[in-house]
Every structure is written in structure tokens, then in C-alpha cells.
Design an enzyme around this catalytic site. Structure first.
Site, PDB file in Angstrom:
ATOM      1  N   ARG A  36      30.014  -5.723  22.343  1.00  0.00           N
ATOM      2  CA  ARG A  36      28.882  -5.709  21.443  1.00  0.00           C
ATOM      3  C   ARG A  36      27.649  -4.786  21.860  1.00  0.00           C
ATOM      4  O   ARG A  36      26.839  -4.200  20.927  1.00  0.00           O
ATOM      5  CB  ARG A  36      28.239  -7.128  21.062  1.00  0.00           C
ATOM      6  N   LYS A 177      42.533 -23.937  13.283  1.00  0.00           N
ATOM      7  CA  LYS A 177      42.178 -24.534  12.152  1.00  0.00           C
ATOM      8  C   LYS A 177      42.147 -23.884  10.874  1.00  0.00           C
ATOM      9  O   LYS A 177      41.802 -22.843  10.807  1.00  0.00           O
ATOM     10  CB  LYS A 177      40.553 -25.010  12.511  1.00  0.00           C
ATOM     11  N   GLY A 305      37.037 -13.522  17.453  1.00  0.00           N
ATOM     12  CA  GLY A 305      37.330 -13.538  18.792  1.00  0.00           C
ATOM     13  C   GLY A 305      38.564 -13.362  19.337  1.00  0.00           C
ATOM     14  O   GLY A 305      38.839 -12.484  20.201  1.00  0.00           O
ATOM     15  N   GLY A 328      31.755 -15.388  12.549  1.00  0.00           N
ATOM     16  CA  GLY A 328      31.330 -16.261  11.573  1.00  0.00           C
ATOM     17  C   GLY A 328      30.867 -15.185  10.253  1.00  0.00           C
ATOM     18  O   GLY A 328      31.070 -15.351   9.237  1.00  0.00           O
TER      19      GLY A 328
HETATM   20  C1  3PG Z   1      28.207 -14.930  16.935  1.00  0.00           C
HETATM   21  O1  3PG Z   1      28.470 -14.888  18.193  1.00  0.00           O
HETATM   22  O2  3PG Z   1      29.213 -15.343  16.046  1.00  0.00           O
HETATM   23  C2  3PG Z   1      27.035 -14.344  16.484  1.00  0.00           C
HETATM   24  O3  3PG Z   1      26.223 -13.771  17.742  1.00  0.00           O
HETATM   25  C3  3PG Z   1      26.367 -15.475  15.929  1.00  0.00           C
HETATM   26  O4  3PG Z   1      26.096 -16.561  16.982  1.00  0.00           O
HETATM   27  P1  3PG Z   1      25.707 -17.968  16.501  1.00  0.00           P
HETATM   28  O5  3PG Z   1      26.944 -18.459  15.789  1.00  0.00           O
HETATM   29  O6  3PG Z   1      25.223 -18.776  17.776  1.00  0.00           O
HETATM   30  O7  3PG Z   1      24.600 -17.881  15.425  1.00  0.00           O
END
Ligand code: 3PG
Ligand code: MG
Length: 347
Positions: A36, A177, A305, A328
Site C-alpha cells: 500500500r 465465510k 488480503g 472491504g
Molecule cells: C482496510 O485495510 O481494509 C482499510 O484500510 C480500511 O480499514 P478499516 O476496515 O479498519 O476501516
């Protein structure tokens, strides 16, 4: 319609607030994976090349709650990594935005604090674009807002999956899941020519199918006599697991079928591993999918991930068309949702 690009902004002599997603995984206070950070550099370099007077980079890191968390999630290692990569005194990395309790509430007071002294705002934090926080939405209401290069690349590449895809379009999904991916599959599954499902998710779909399309499920599995890295293993048909055994990877016949489908695709989206790939005895299915996606010469996208880690571990990352930096955020985008961080930027 894409938000307006930083490329169109006049930044010469300006103080620019940049929101990046520098939320990197840490291990013992060190950055375990700097993807990132690397992905955030092109926008910072563009601003410097175009003569920005000052570039203030902000990001959250982790989900700090307690005082101990404040030490654990200090931006210091990230700041160090950005300095090492850029080496320009005009760039400053601010402290973790989530150290201010206003951030996650999109508190206007914290947004004003961030915007103070800045001339414009660039949001490059695709991974955080699904969060309506002070640093992703609030500041966009206070400063002229632009989209960063990474944010735009993510929207272009993931957006291709939402539009007229080249066919066959194959989706590969897995992981622990169903709930995490149900929205994406409900939005895209009917438009795909094949949806291949592995991992624990396949079992869930078999017992209670929430989809209107016919998913292709594993015909065989690598079974383990317990949930352990060194468990005893055997390959069995999916419906012939010995009592008490667990299917922890897709079997060789399934791998071949999945690879064949992927090879024939012109568009592939993969999210979620095929088994417990962290353990070598159960990694072959996920590696086979990673290699098949890499070998496919269509447009291939990997998100999430675990699958991103798998393509890196399999050494095939450079043969994937687009690896998303969003977790997300990429799922919500592919669910068809509008991302608040994107909406806040004028088109
Ligand atoms: C992630 O790693 O998905 C983003 O940086 C968002 O992080 P968060 O889910 O803690 O908002
Ligand atoms: Mg390829």
C-alpha cells in the site's frame, strides 16, 4: 463517471492534503508488507513534480482504541518508509487519523483541523473509500477535492468487471465465510459465465445455496483428520469425508477443472483462497488457482488480503492484470454500492 483527477489540478506552490491508505500490516512494529505504501507513491511524486509547496499525507493505521494501541499504531514506521522512498522534505506524514476520536464519526471539527492551512485535497485512499470519515469525506467538503492516481486506477480496473466484460467471465471465490462475499456474488454472479467456489464457503453453499445461479463446487477435497498443519491427510470425493474429518483444500480433480475454466476465460475475478493455504499441506489448491489466473491471458483481477498474499507467495503477482489494494472497499464497489470517499469528489 470517474471523479476528477489530481492530474487536472493546479498544485504549483500549493499546500496539498493527501489521504492515502497507508494501513499496512505490522509485525513486531515493522511493516510486514509495504504494497500500500508503494501504491501511494505515484500520486505523491506527481504532486512534487508539479511543484506543490507542501504535501501533507494522512492515513489511519489499524483500529486503535486504547492507550496501548496508540503506541502500537503510531505512524512512525510508515513515516520512515515514505521518507526512505521519497526523500523530499516537502512531504510530511501526519499522525494516525484514528488517534482523533472524531475521525470515524466524520466529525467536522477534526475535518477542519486536517484542512487547516491546506489549499486542496487529494483522496488516493481507495482501501478506505467505503468509510465516511473526516479524512475521507469531511475534508472533501472543505477543500477543492481531487482523486489520486491509485484511486482512479482501482475504479477503472474494478469498474471493468461491472461493465461489459469480455467473455467468458469467470469468478473464483473462496475463503472462510459466505457472508463476506455474498453481496459481490449476488451482484456479479448472474452475469458471469461460471462461478467457481472453493474453501469453507463451498460447504456453506452446498448446505444452503443463497444464489440464483448454479455455482461450480469442488468434486474432491484434501481431507484432514484434525484442524492442524500436520494433520493426517487423504484425498476424498467431497461427499465421502470419513467421520470427523475436515476438507481443508480442493482436491486434484477440482484443481484441474477450475484451472481449465480459468484458462478459457477472457475476464477473471478471484477473491478468497481455496483452503487453509497458510499450511503447506493445504496450499496446493490456492496455488493452482493463482497459477491458472496468472497463465490466463485475459483481463484478470485479484482482490482481498488472502488471495493477494497467495499470488505473491506463488510468485505470479506480475502476471495478474490488476491486484486491488482494497479489501472491504473493493467488495463494496463490486456489490454495486457507491463509495462515500469517491462520491465526495466532484466528477
Ligand atoms: C482496510 O485495510 O481494509 C482499510 O484500510 C480500511 O480499514 P478499516 O476496515 O479498519 O476501516
Ligand atoms: Mg496473466
Amino acid at each position: 463517471m470517474l471523479p476528477r483527477s489530481v492530474d487536472t489540478a493546479d498544485v504549483e506552490g500549493k499546500v496539498v492534503l493527501v489521504r492515502s491508505d497507508l494501513n499496512v500490516p505490522l509485525e513486531d512494529g515493522r511493516i510486514a508488507d509495504d504494497t500500500r505504501i508503494q501504491a501511494s507513491l505515484p500520486t505523491l511524486r506527481l504532486l512534487l513534480e508539479r511543484g506543490a509547496a507542501e504535501v501533507r499525507v494522512c492515513s489511519h493505521l489499524g483500529r486503535p482504541k486504547t492507550d496501548e494501541d496508540r503506541a502500537r499504531y503510531s505512524m512512525a514506521p510508515v513515516r520512515e518508509a515514505v521518507r526512505a522512498a521519497i526523500g523530499d522534505e516537502r512531504v510530511e506524514v501526519l499522525e494516525n487519523t484514528r488517534f482523533n476520536p472524531g475521525e470515524t464519526k466524520n466529525d467536522p471539527g477534526f475535518a477542519r483541523e486536517l484542512a487547516d492551512g491546506c489549499d486542496l485535497y487529494v483522496n488516493d485512499a481507495f482501501g478506505s473509500a467505503h468509510r465516511a470519515h473526516s479524512s475521507t469525506v469531511g475534508v472533501a467538503e472543505l477543500l477543492p477535492a481531487y482523486a489520486g492516481l491509485l484511486l482512479l486506477e482501482e475504479l477503472r480496473n474494478l469498474g471493468r468487471l461491472l461493465g461489459d466484460v469480455e467473455r467468458p467471465f469467470v469468478i473464483v471465490s473462496g475463503g472462510a465465510k459466505v457472508e463476506d462475499k455474498i453481496g459481490v456474488l449476488q451482484n456479479l454472479g448472474d452475469r458471469a459465465d461460471a462461478v467457481l467456489i472453493g474453501g469453507k464457503m463451498a460447504e456453506d453453499v452446498r448446505t444452503d445455496n443463497p444464489f440464483t445461479f448454479e455455482a461450480i463446487l469442488p468434486v474432491d477435497v484434501v481431507a484432514a483428520n484434525e484442524f492442524a498443519a500436520d494433520a493426517e491427510t487423504q484425498v476424498t470425493p467431497f461427499d465421502a469425508l470419513p467421520d470427523g474429518w475436515l476438507g481443508l483444500d480442493i482436491g486434484p480433480e477440482t484443481r484441474e477443472e477450475f484451472a481449465r475454466r480459468i484458462a478459457g476465460a477472457r475476464t477473471v475475478f478471484w477473491n478468497g483462497p481455496m483452503g487453509v493455504f497458510e499450511w503447506p499441506a493445504f496450499a496446493a489448491g490456492t496455488v493452482a488457482v493463482a497459477e491458472a489466473v496468472a497463465a490466463c491471458d485475459g483481463f484478470t483481477v485479484v482482490g482481498g488480503g488472502d488471495s493477494v498474499r497467495a499470488v505473491h507467495e506463488a510468485g505470479v503477482a506480475d502476471r495478474i492484470s490488476w491486484i486491488s489494494t482494497g479489501g472491504g472497499a473493493s467488495l463494496e464497489l463490486l456489490e454495486g454500492k457507491e463509495l462515500p470517499g469517491v462520491k465526495a469528489i466532484p466528477a
